[in-house]
Design an enzyme around this catalytic site. Structure first.
Site, PDB file in Angstrom:
ATOM      1  N   LYS A 136      14.362  22.459  17.780  1.00  0.00           N
ATOM      2  CA  LYS A 136      16.175  22.675  17.852  1.00  0.00           C
ATOM      3  C   LYS A 136      16.018  23.834  16.675  1.00  0.00           C
ATOM      4  CE  LYS A 136      17.627  17.992  18.871  1.00  0.00           C
ATOM      5  NZ  LYS A 136      17.857  16.941  18.475  1.00  0.00           N
ATOM      6  N   GLN A 172      19.153  13.640  12.817  1.00  0.00           N
ATOM      7  CA  GLN A 172      18.586  12.992  14.029  1.00  0.00           C
ATOM      8  C   GLN A 172      17.854  11.600  14.148  1.00  0.00           C
ATOM      9  OE1 GLN A 172      17.055  15.747  16.679  1.00  0.00           O
ATOM     10  NE2 GLN A 172      16.175  13.607  17.375  1.00  0.00           N
ATOM     11  N   ASP A 232      26.877  16.849  18.213  1.00  0.00           N
ATOM     12  CA  ASP A 232      25.339  15.581  19.302  1.00  0.00           C
ATOM     13  C   ASP A 232      26.951  15.001  20.025  1.00  0.00           C
ATOM     14  OD1 ASP A 232      23.253  15.663  18.855  1.00  0.00           O
ATOM     15  OD2 ASP A 232      23.438  14.595  16.867  1.00  0.00           O
TER      16      ASP A 232
HETATM   17  N1  GUN Z   1      17.971  11.217  19.005  1.00  0.00           N
HETATM   18  C1  GUN Z   1      17.231  11.564  20.172  1.00  0.00           C
HETATM   19  N2  GUN Z   1      18.183  12.592  21.478  1.00  0.00           N
HETATM   20  C2  GUN Z   1      18.774  12.477  20.662  1.00  0.00           C
HETATM   21  C3  GUN Z   1      19.967  13.472  19.999  1.00  0.00           C
HETATM   22  O1  GUN Z   1      20.462  14.523  21.155  1.00  0.00           O
HETATM   23  N3  GUN Z   1      20.596  14.061  19.349  1.00  0.00           N
HETATM   24  C4  GUN Z   1      20.644  13.042  17.854  1.00  0.00           C
HETATM   25  N4  GUN Z   1      21.312  14.003  16.782  1.00  0.00           N
HETATM   26  N5  GUN Z   1      19.719  12.547  17.883  1.00  0.00           N
HETATM   27  C5  GUN Z   1      18.437  12.744  18.798  1.00  0.00           C
END
Ligand code: GUN
Length: 293
Positions: free
Chosen positions: A53, A97, A120
């Site tokens: 990211k 996350q 998200d």
């Molecule tokens: N963990 C697995 N996929 C995601 C996601 O798309 N966003 C976040 N914040 N955590 C994750």
């Protein structure tokens, strides 16, 4: 027959490039888009996702505010950080996350994020907007799957889409998106309680695997000519690999290629799309904030 392999890496690169041009325009108009990325602990998969990211943020020209909290951080410390980021006008998106350490209540943390910064799409307000077709942030992985289907020219109108997996992050929102008028698919959700799973997956024109278990979708579960989208990212031991593991999807890829018409690989399939759609959502959040000024 050998399936056409959908290049998620290339589609994601074109999404990022479109986002990068819009970011340049916003910057020229005085807004520096900014995403806060919060990681609690050091789970290796999460560390790797967060690194991806951050790389994408740099590439599209967005500011990256990273926060690393130790695995011992309290729920209150995390909630206090979110409150500070909510109040900070220079931060347009907040990503925490997941998964979080067990002593932290994930639902409470998601609820604490200002819905206008919920890039998200996990906040109940974002989920509610998705359910009733109001504009809002779409969750990144399901949105990425839709973009992949569209770019590959796979028709959803009238198709039977079967989703294996009912998670809040993928299965449930993807079912809602595919059933919307603009996709117009007939959707079936399968899960661990499904009886005779293969008899249902074999009816799918579009089969989406979002189980989280390596190679559980085998070639005999796929209707000849179906499009197969593999959302799984599983680490399996591999002593010949440099890191001691490699990534495989939920689909048994090589045999599946002989049955499907289209298929996404792992890696370089859905994974890069998740990050690209996160960049898209952060751009939206920044544009909305700039308009509101
Ligand atoms: N963990 C697995 N996929 C995601 C996601 O798309 N966003 C976040 N914040 N955590 C994750």
């Amino acid at each position: 027959m050998s399936a056409t392999i959908i290049d998620g890496f290339a589609v994601a690169a074109s999404v990022r490039s479109r986002v990068a041009s819009a970011v340049a325009n916003l910057k020229a108009a005085g807004t520096q888009p900014c995403l806060a990325v919060v990681l609690v602990g050091d789970d290796p998969a999460s560390v790797s996702y967060v690194a991806g990211k951050e790389k994408a943020l740099a590439e599209v020209g967005m500011a990256d505010r990273s926060y690393r909290l130790p695995v011992t951080a309290s729920e209150k410390e995390l909630l206090d950080l979110i409150a500070a980021l909510n109040a900070d006008a220079s931060v347009h998106g907040i990503l925490v996350q997941l998964p979080l350490p067990r002593h932290i209540d994930e639902a409470r943390v998601i609820l604490a994020i200002d819905p206008s910064k919920d890039v998200d799409g996990f906040h109940p307000i974002s989920v509610g907007n998705l359910v009733i077709d109001r504009p809002g942030f779409l969750p990144c992985t399901p949105h990425g799957v839709l973009v992949l289907l569209r770019e590959a020219g796979i028709a959803t109108n009238g198709a039977h889409a079967v989703i294996v997996g009912r998670s809040n992050i993928v299965g449930k929102p993807l079912a809602l998106l595919l059933a919307r008028k603009d996709c117009n698919a007939t959707v079936t959700i399968c899960h661990t309680g499904t009886r005779d799973l293969a008899s249902i997956t074999r009816q799918a024109d579009i089969l989406i695997a979002a189980v989280g278990k390596p190679r559980v979708i085998t070639a005999d579960m796929i209707k000849p000519g179906a499009a197969v989208i593999d959302v799984g990212v599983n680490r399996v031991e591999d002593s010949t690999a440099k890191k001691g593991f490699r990534l495989v999807g939920d689909v048994d890829f090589v045999p599946a290629c002989e049955v499907a018409s289209y298929i996404t690989p792992v890696p370089r399939g859905v994974g890069p799309m998740t990050i690209a759609m996160l960049m898209h959502n952060t751009l939206l959040a920044s544009e909305r904030a700039a308009e509101a000024r």
